[in-house]
Design an enzyme around this catalytic site. Structure first.
Site, PDB file in Angstrom:
ATOM      1  N   GLY A   5      -5.281 -14.357  23.164  1.00  0.00           N
ATOM      2  CA  GLY A   5      -5.485 -13.006  22.641  1.00  0.00           C
ATOM      3  C   GLY A   5      -4.211 -12.323  22.166  1.00  0.00           C
ATOM      4  CB  SER A  27       1.569 -14.193  25.290  1.00  0.00           C
ATOM      5  OG  SER A  27       0.835 -14.691  24.194  1.00  0.00           O
ATOM      6  CB  VAL A  86      -1.442 -18.228  22.295  1.00  0.00           C
ATOM      7  CG1 VAL A  86      -1.103 -18.858  23.631  1.00  0.00           C
ATOM      8  CG2 VAL A  86      -1.099 -19.169  21.146  1.00  0.00           C
ATOM      9  NE  ARG A  90       3.667 -20.102  11.122  1.00  0.00           N
ATOM     10  CZ  ARG A  90       4.550 -20.981  11.627  1.00  0.00           C
ATOM     11  NH1 ARG A  90       5.833 -20.674  11.715  1.00  0.00           N
ATOM     12  NH2 ARG A  90       4.126 -22.159  12.032  1.00  0.00           N
ATOM     13  CG  ASP A 112      -1.398 -11.697  25.256  1.00  0.00           C
ATOM     14  OD1 ASP A 112      -0.762 -12.253  24.318  1.00  0.00           O
ATOM     15  OD2 ASP A 112      -1.798 -12.328  26.257  1.00  0.00           O
ATOM     16  CG  HIS A 158       1.973 -18.703  15.517  1.00  0.00           C
ATOM     17  ND1 HIS A 158       2.849 -19.760  15.580  1.00  0.00           N
ATOM     18  CD2 HIS A 158       1.196 -18.947  14.437  1.00  0.00           C
ATOM     19  CE1 HIS A 158       2.607 -20.601  14.582  1.00  0.00           C
ATOM     20  NE2 HIS A 158       1.613 -20.120  13.869  1.00  0.00           N
ATOM     21  N   PRO A 210      -3.576 -24.232  15.276  1.00  0.00           N
ATOM     22  CG  PRO A 210      -4.698 -23.590  13.342  1.00  0.00           C
ATOM     23  CD  PRO A 210      -4.195 -23.064  14.654  1.00  0.00           C
ATOM     24  CG  ASN A 263       5.114 -20.852  18.369  1.00  0.00           C
ATOM     25  OD1 ASN A 263       4.498 -20.725  17.298  1.00  0.00           O
ATOM     26  ND2 ASN A 263       4.655 -20.388  19.509  1.00  0.00           N
ATOM     27  CG  HIS A 312      -0.308 -20.689   4.413  1.00  0.00           C
ATOM     28  ND1 HIS A 312      -0.872 -21.849   4.883  1.00  0.00           N
ATOM     29  CD2 HIS A 312       0.156 -20.042   5.527  1.00  0.00           C
ATOM     30  CE1 HIS A 312      -0.752 -21.918   6.201  1.00  0.00           C
ATOM     31  NE2 HIS A 312      -0.143 -20.821   6.614  1.00  0.00           N
ATOM     32  CB  THR A 354       4.208 -15.270  -6.731  1.00  0.00           C
ATOM     33  OG1 THR A 354       2.874 -15.554  -6.250  1.00  0.00           O
ATOM     34  CG2 THR A 354       4.196 -15.214  -8.243  1.00  0.00           C
ATOM     35  CG  ASP A 364       2.113 -18.848  -4.260  1.00  0.00           C
ATOM     36  OD1 ASP A 364       2.182 -19.694  -5.184  1.00  0.00           O
ATOM     37  OD2 ASP A 364       1.769 -17.673  -4.445  1.00  0.00           O
ATOM     38  CG  ASP A 374       0.130 -13.746  -5.805  1.00  0.00           C
ATOM     39  OD1 ASP A 374      -0.120 -14.723  -5.059  1.00  0.00           O
ATOM     40  OD2 ASP A 374       1.136 -13.711  -6.546  1.00  0.00           O
TER      41      ASP A 374
HETATM   42  C1  HEM Z   1      -5.509 -22.259   9.026  1.00  0.00           C
HETATM   43  C2  HEM Z   1      -4.653 -22.804   9.830  1.00  0.00           C
HETATM   44  C3  HEM Z   1      -3.169 -22.667   9.663  1.00  0.00           C
HETATM   45  C4  HEM Z   1      -2.270 -23.675   9.717  1.00  0.00           C
HETATM   46  C5  HEM Z   1      -2.569 -25.145   9.983  1.00  0.00           C
HETATM   47  C6  HEM Z   1      -0.980 -23.105   9.468  1.00  0.00           C
HETATM   48  C7  HEM Z   1       0.214 -23.813   9.473  1.00  0.00           C
HETATM   49  C8  HEM Z   1       1.416 -23.315   9.049  1.00  0.00           C
HETATM   50  C9  HEM Z   1       2.633 -24.073   8.961  1.00  0.00           C
HETATM   51  C10 HEM Z   1       2.780 -25.535   9.353  1.00  0.00           C
HETATM   52  C11 HEM Z   1       3.588 -23.271   8.468  1.00  0.00           C
HETATM   53  C12 HEM Z   1       5.046 -23.645   8.185  1.00  0.00           C
HETATM   54  C13 HEM Z   1       5.826 -23.615   9.485  1.00  0.00           C
HETATM   55  C14 HEM Z   1       7.132 -24.353   9.396  1.00  0.00           C
HETATM   56  O1  HEM Z   1       7.199 -25.371   8.723  1.00  0.00           O
HETATM   57  O2  HEM Z   1       8.101 -23.889  10.045  1.00  0.00           O
HETATM   58  C15 HEM Z   1       3.003 -21.984   8.258  1.00  0.00           C
HETATM   59  C16 HEM Z   1       3.660 -20.895   7.770  1.00  0.00           C
HETATM   60  C17 HEM Z   1       3.103 -19.644   7.651  1.00  0.00           C
HETATM   61  N1  HEM Z   1       1.844 -19.281   8.092  1.00  0.00           N
HETATM   62 FE1  HEM Z   1       0.356 -20.521   8.608  1.00  0.00          FE
HETATM   63  N2  HEM Z   1      -1.109 -21.770   9.259  1.00  0.00           N
HETATM   64  C18 HEM Z   1      -2.429 -21.450   9.376  1.00  0.00           C
HETATM   65  C19 HEM Z   1      -2.977 -20.185   9.313  1.00  0.00           C
HETATM   66  C20 HEM Z   1      -2.239 -19.044   9.139  1.00  0.00           C
HETATM   67  C21 HEM Z   1      -2.739 -17.711   9.350  1.00  0.00           C
HETATM   68  C22 HEM Z   1      -4.135 -17.381   9.856  1.00  0.00           C
HETATM   69  C23 HEM Z   1      -1.719 -16.860   9.046  1.00  0.00           C
HETATM   70  C24 HEM Z   1      -1.673 -15.357   9.098  1.00  0.00           C
HETATM   71  C25 HEM Z   1      -2.710 -14.581   9.276  1.00  0.00           C
HETATM   72  C26 HEM Z   1      -0.596 -17.676   8.629  1.00  0.00           C
HETATM   73  C27 HEM Z   1       0.594 -17.188   8.177  1.00  0.00           C
HETATM   74  C28 HEM Z   1       1.683 -17.962   7.826  1.00  0.00           C
HETATM   75  C29 HEM Z   1       2.863 -17.444   7.151  1.00  0.00           C
HETATM   76  C30 HEM Z   1       3.033 -16.044   6.620  1.00  0.00           C
HETATM   77  C31 HEM Z   1       3.769 -18.496   7.058  1.00  0.00           C
HETATM   78  C32 HEM Z   1       5.195 -18.441   6.502  1.00  0.00           C
HETATM   79  C33 HEM Z   1       6.115 -17.955   7.610  1.00  0.00           C
HETATM   80  C34 HEM Z   1       7.579 -17.826   7.246  1.00  0.00           C
HETATM   81  O3  HEM Z   1       7.968 -18.030   6.101  1.00  0.00           O
HETATM   82  O4  HEM Z   1       8.350 -17.511   8.170  1.00  0.00           O
HETATM   83  N3  HEM Z   1      -0.941 -18.983   8.735  1.00  0.00           N
HETATM   84  N4  HEM Z   1       1.680 -22.027   8.631  1.00  0.00           N
END
Ligand code: HEM
Ligand SMILES: *[C@@H]1O[C@H](CO)[C@@H](O)[C@H](O)[C@H]1NC(C)=O
Ligand SMILES: *[C@@H]1O[C@H](CO)[C@@H](O)[C@H](O)[C@H]1NC(C)=O
Ligand SMILES: *[C@@H]1O[C@H](CO)[C@@H](O)[C@H](O)[C@H]1NC(C)=O
Ligand SMILES: *[C@@H]1O[C@H](CO)[C@@H](O)[C@H](O)[C@H]1NC(C)=O
Ligand SMILES: *[C@@H]1O[C@H](CO)[C@@H](O)[C@H](O)[C@H]1NC(C)=O
Ligand SMILES: *[C@@H]1O[C@H](CO)[C@@H](O)[C@H](O)[C@H]1NC(C)=O
Ligand SMILES: *[C@@H]1O[C@H](CO)[C@@H](O)[C@H](O)[C@H]1NC(C)=O
Ligand SMILES: *[C@@H]1O[C@H](CO)[C@@H](O)[C@H](O)[C@H]1NC(C)=O
Length: 340
Positions: free
Chosen positions: A93, A97, A91, A83, A95, A87, A184, A115, A214, A262, A259, A267
């Site tokens: 690119g 940041s 933002v 993640r 880089d 992030h 987003p 964040n 996710h 798992t 998920d 997966d």
């Molecule tokens: C499509 C738009 C996306 C939205 C709206 C979104 C939103 C979120 C939110 C709200 C969380 C939980 C954060 C929290 O409650 O603290 C999350 C977790 C996560 N997101 Fe996304 N996300 C998106 C796309 C992505 C992308 C593109 C990636 C990676 C390439 C990603 C990877 C992750 C991962 C791995 C977690 C779990 C992080 C952890 O357990 O520390 N997400 N995301």
């Protein structure tokens, strides 16, 4: 072609020789120019998997070893590292940041709305960076570290692999307002998700494949509360089961698996959950609601892990290509939290 002309000339008139000579040297000049222009463009704006192969041959294995050790210590950290790269890239690119602490001249991105109390993994990044600095001082950027750590996390948790393009450099500034607006929120509908990704030159396919991230990691109650109390496009028993640890008010930071099946394995069950209306975030379920343009892709990935992995790997490369600093732009930070 030149040879042919030459032979024809020899066979015909002697004065033709000079003309051919001029032509040949023009061709060579043009060729030389093209070769130069080619290498120039190649090294100027483009990332390449071999960037560190002579500059710091151990870089990739150092990152990989440290990522594996960090995940063995705490399984969730793989998701957190993946993640961080997202992030970072969204933002201004890729880089690094996102890694900068606040200074007197700018407020960093760590306290931006998407964040604050949410992104994590900074200590692991510091630790990896320290190892890289010891092996090759001032060579490996923090932005490349994030791209490699994301890939290594996915691989270790059972996902696909890909060759990470390298050569990014680190920013000398950060932008909280850009982080607020570019990443987003989980309340996004499908049309805003599509336009948000399009603004980064990422397609609908990239969006659906990258959302498959996710399949690992956790989210806080505050990120899905309104979904489990207020929405109809959610499996009722699933919603109810989440309400126990995510009450109507309070306990904002209580965690649930993105998920449900798992959460530490990379997966395609994320997509199978969506088909059963068991996406945790509103934005997840927007990818499959019966009439959405993303439905088809969700069905394909739910059915075919290979297709998901293939598209995910391509999409990660696309995401990693977002506006990198290269050449003499930016810097190679010594400490990922601070400008040199
Ligand atoms: C499509 C738009 C996306 C939205 C709206 C979104 C939103 C979120 C939110 C709200 C969380 C939980 C954060 C929290 O409650 O603290 C999350 C977790 C996560 N997101 Fe996304 N996300 C998106 C796309 C992505 C992308 C593109 C990636 C990676 C390439 C990603 C990877 C992750 C991962 C791995 C977690 C779990 C992080 C952890 O357990 O520390 N997400 N995301
Ligand atoms: C191991 O993980 C815990 C969190 O579960 C963290 O507090 C600790 O710093 C980690 N240790 C190492 C050596 O990474
Ligand atoms: C970030 O979270 C902390 C701790 O919950 C809070 O005190 C602070 O106000 C938040 N910052 C912003 C900018 O929202
Ligand atoms: C970004 O969002 C945070 C948290 O919601 C808010 O406190 C801050 O004012 C916003 N900052 C900027 C620069 O937009
Ligand atoms: C999607 O969300 C955006 C931004 O919140 C909003 O302007 C738009 O009306 C929404 N579109 C649909 C179809 O609900
Ligand atoms: C998207 O592509 C255009 C055209 O190649 C480029 O100018 C722009 O910088 C790219 N934007 C991002 C966010 O990568
Ligand atoms: C549910 O929606 C209502 C009406 O929009 C709103 O007042 C309420 O705060 C929402 N509840 C939750 C838990 O989001
Ligand atoms: C599904 O998404 C489409 C596209 O945004 C929208 O038009 C439709 O109303 C949504 N259907 C449901 C059942 O939410
Ligand atoms: C996946 O699709 C194939 C061909 O369309 C079909 O035969 C198969 O039953 C599907 N498998 C699953 C698990 O849905």
């Amino acid at each position: 072609m030149q040879c042919l002309l030459y032979i024809i000339c020899l066979l015909r008139l002697a004065y033709c020789k000079r003309e051919v000579f001029n032509m040949a040297s023009n061709y060579s000049l043009l060729l030389l120019f093209l070769v130069f222009a080619g290498t120039f463009l190649e090294t100027k704006g483009k990332l390449t998997p071999k960037f560190y192969s002579s500059k710091c041959p151990k870089a990739l294995s150092i990152v990989q070893e440290e990522v594996v050790a960090a995940i063995k210590n705490e399984t969730r950290i793989g998701a957190s590292l993946l993640r961080l790269h997202f992030h970072d890239c969204f933002v201004n690119g890729c880089d690094a940041s996102v890694l900068l602490d606040d200074t007197s001249s700018f407020v960093g991105e760590k306290t931006a709305a998407p964040n604050n109390n949410s992104i994590r993994g900074f200590e692991v990044v510091d630790h990896i960076k320290a190892k890289l600095e010891k092996a090759c001082p001032g060579v490996v950027s923090c932005a490349d570290l994030l791209a490699l750590a994301a890939r290594d996390s996915v691989v270790y948790l059972g996902g696909p692999s890909w060759k990470v393009r390298l050569g990014r450099r680190d920013s000398t500034t950060a932008s909280r307002s850009a982080a607020n607006t570019s990443i987003p929120p989980p309340t996004s509908n499908i049309s805003s998700l599509i336009s948000n990704f399009a603004a980064q030159n990422l397609s609908l396919r990239d969006l659906v494949a990258l959302s498959g991230s996710h399949t690992i990691g956790l989210a806080r109650c505050t990120s899905f509360r309104s979904r489990i109390y207020n929405e109809s496009t959610i499996d009722a028993a699933f919603a109810k089961s989440l309400q126990g640890s995510c009450p109507l008010s309070g306990n904002d930071d209580n965690l649930a698996n993105l998920d449900l099946q798992t959460p530490t394995h990379f997966d395609n069950l994320y997509y199978k959950n969506l088909l059963k209306v068991k996406g945790l975030l509103h934005s997840d379920q927007e990818l499959f609601n019966g009439t959405s343009s993303a439905d088809k892709l969700v069905k394909i990935y739910a059915n075919n892990t290979f297709a998901f992995f293939k598209h995910f790997a391509k999409a990660m490369i696309n995401m990693g290509n977002i506006e990198p600093l290269t050449g003499s732009q930016g810097e190679i930070r010594t400490n990922c939290r601070k400008v040199n």
